[in-house]
Design an enzyme around this catalytic site. Structure first.
Site, short mmCIF file in Angstrom:
data_model
loop_
_atom_site.label_atom_id
_atom_site.label_comp_id
_atom_site.label_asym_id
_atom_site.label_seq_id
_atom_site.Cartn_x
_atom_site.Cartn_y
_atom_site.Cartn_z
N GLU A 42 -1.09 -8.28 4.67
CA GLU A 42 -2.38 -8.15 5.35
C GLU A 42 -2.25 -8.56 6.81
OE1 GLU A 42 -7.00 -9.84 4.84
OE2 GLU A 42 -5.41 -10.51 3.48
N LYS A 132 -11.25 -3.13 6.16
CA LYS A 132 -11.79 -4.04 5.16
C LYS A 132 -13.32 -4.02 5.20
CE LYS A 132 -10.99 -8.73 3.39
NZ LYS A 132 -10.29 -10.01 3.66
N CYS A 166 -7.02 -7.67 0.13
CA CYS A 166 -7.36 -9.02 -0.29
C CYS A 166 -8.55 -9.03 -1.26
CB CYS A 166 -7.61 -9.90 0.93
SG CYS A 166 -7.43 -11.68 0.62
#
Length: 324
Positions: A42, A132, A166
C-alpha cells in the site's frame, strides 16, 4: 499455472525517484524468479505515512504541514507519467505489476492526495487505477475519498485481477462488487497485519472462491531516513518494527499457501492455479447460485465525482440584416 510474487520490502520514504528505482530492481528480481504477477505494498511510492498515527491534529499542525509538503512533492502524477520507470520495467520483463501509490490529482485544485493502487499490464499499459474509497481514521488527514470508477476487475495473462486497499476488505458490498465481476485473483496492498487480518484474507478466499494476495508494509524505524523531520521525537526506538508486514497468499477455500511473512524483508512466491477457482465455486458461488437476486441487489455508481463541469456557451443567433 502462474507464479505470483509479493514484494515485502520498505520504500525509500518520501523519495519517489529512489523508491521507483527500488521497485524496478525488485521487478527484475521477481521476474528472474519466475513471477508473472508482482505485487507491491500500500502506497509504496513514496511510502505509507505511518507518522500520521503519532501526530496530534492541533498541536503538531506545523510539523504535519512540513511532512505533508514533502509527501506531496514526491507523490505520483499519472497525467505526467511519473510511473514511467515501473511501466517500462513491466514491459521489459513481460509481467503484470500491481503497486500502491500516493496519487496527486492535478486535474482540479492539485492539492488533494489519494491512496491509489494501479495495475500495469505486461505490455506496460496502465490497466486500472483504483482510489481507496474510505481512508481509515487519521488517514483522512492525508487522503481524499475515492470514487468507484476504478472498482473494476481486469484481464491479465495470470487471470482476472481485482484490487482493494487495506480496510476496503472489511466492506462487504465492495467485495461483492469484485466477486460479481468474476475476480479470480483478489489483490490487496495493505497496512493491516496480525491474526485478524490473516483471518479476513482466509475468509475472503472462501467467500469469494478466489485467490487472495495480501501485500503488507513491513518496515522498522531504522528504515525511515534520518532526514525525516523530527524523526527522533516521533520514532524514538530504531529497532522497533513499525509494521510486521504479514504478507500472505491464500488459495480458494481459505488455505494459506505462502506466508505469513512476519517482520522480514523478502519476496513471497506462490503458484496460482485458476482451476481451483471453479472448484471452490461449485458449492458456494455468492454471485451465482447463492446470490438470490430476487431478494437482494447491489447498485454501484461508477460516475466520476467531479467538483465542477463547464458547459459550452450557447451559440449566439445571427440577425439577418435584410429583416432587421
Amino acid at each position: 499455472m502462474s507464479r505470483v510474487a509479493v514484494i515485502q520490502r520498505p520504500p525509500v520514504f518520501l523519495d519517489r525517484a529512489a523508491t521507483l528505482n527500488s521497485a524496478v530492481a525488485a521487478v527484475a528480481e521477481a521476474a528472474q524468479g519466475g513471477a508473472r504477477l508482482i505485487v507491491f505494498p500500500e502506497t509504496f511510492v513514496p511510502g505509507y505515512p505511518a507518522w500520521m498515527w503519532r501526530l496530534r491534529p492541533g498541536t503538531d499542525m506545523g510539523l504535519t504541514e512540513k511532512i505533508h509538503a514533502l509527501l506531496r512533492a514526491n507523490a505520483v502524477d499519472l497525467a505526467t507519467d511519473d510511473l514511467a520507470p515501473l511501466r517500462q520495467a513491466a514491459k521489459a520483463h513481460e509481467v503484470t505489476v500491481i503497486c500502491g501509490i500516493h496519487e496527486r490529482d492535478a486535474e482540479f485544485g492539485g492539492g488533494t492526495l489519494y491512496n491509489t493502487v494501479v495495475v500495469i499490464g505486461a505490455d506496460g499499459v496502465l490497466l486500472n487505477r483504483h482510489r481507496k474509497l474510505m481512508p481509515t481514521n487519521p488517514e483522512r488527514m492525508v487522503w481524499g475519498c475515492g470514487d468507484a470508477t476504478g472498482l473494476k476487475v481486469v484481464d491479465t495473462p495470470c487471470g482476472r485481477v481485482g484490487t482493494l486497499i487495506c480496510w476496503e476488505s472489511y466492506m462487504p458490498l465492495v467485495r461483492y462488487a469484485l466477486y460479481a465481476q468474476g475476480v479470480e485473483i483478489y489483490v490487496t496492498p495493505t497496512y493491516d497485519s496480525g491474526p485478524g487480518a490473516l483471518a479476513t484474507m482466509q475468509h475472503i478466499a472462501r467467500e469469494g472462491g478466489c485467490w487472495v494476495v495480501s501485500c503488507g508494509c513491513a518496515f522498522r524505524v531504522r528504515d525511515i531516513p534520518a532526514t525525516f523531520p523530527r524523526k527522533n521525537d516521533l520514532f524514538p526506538n530504531p529497532d522497533e518494527w513499525e509494521n510486521p508486514g504479514d504478507s500472505v497468499i491464500v488459495a480458494p477455500g481459505g488455505k494459506i499457501v505462502a506466508g505469513p511473512l512476519h517482520e522480514a524483508h523478502d519476496i513471497l512466491y506462490a503458484e496460482i492455479d485458476l482451476e481451483r477457482v471453479g472448484m471452490a465455486r461449485r458449492s458456494l458461488d455468492v454471485v451465482g447460485h447463492y446470490a438470490r437476486p430476487d431478494l437482494f441487489q447491489l447498485q454501484v455508481n461508477r460516475q466520476p465525482h467531479r467538483p465542477i463541469s463547464f458547459d459550452a456557451a450557447p451559440a449566439r443567433r445571427r440577425t439577418d440584416d435584410a429583416h432587421a
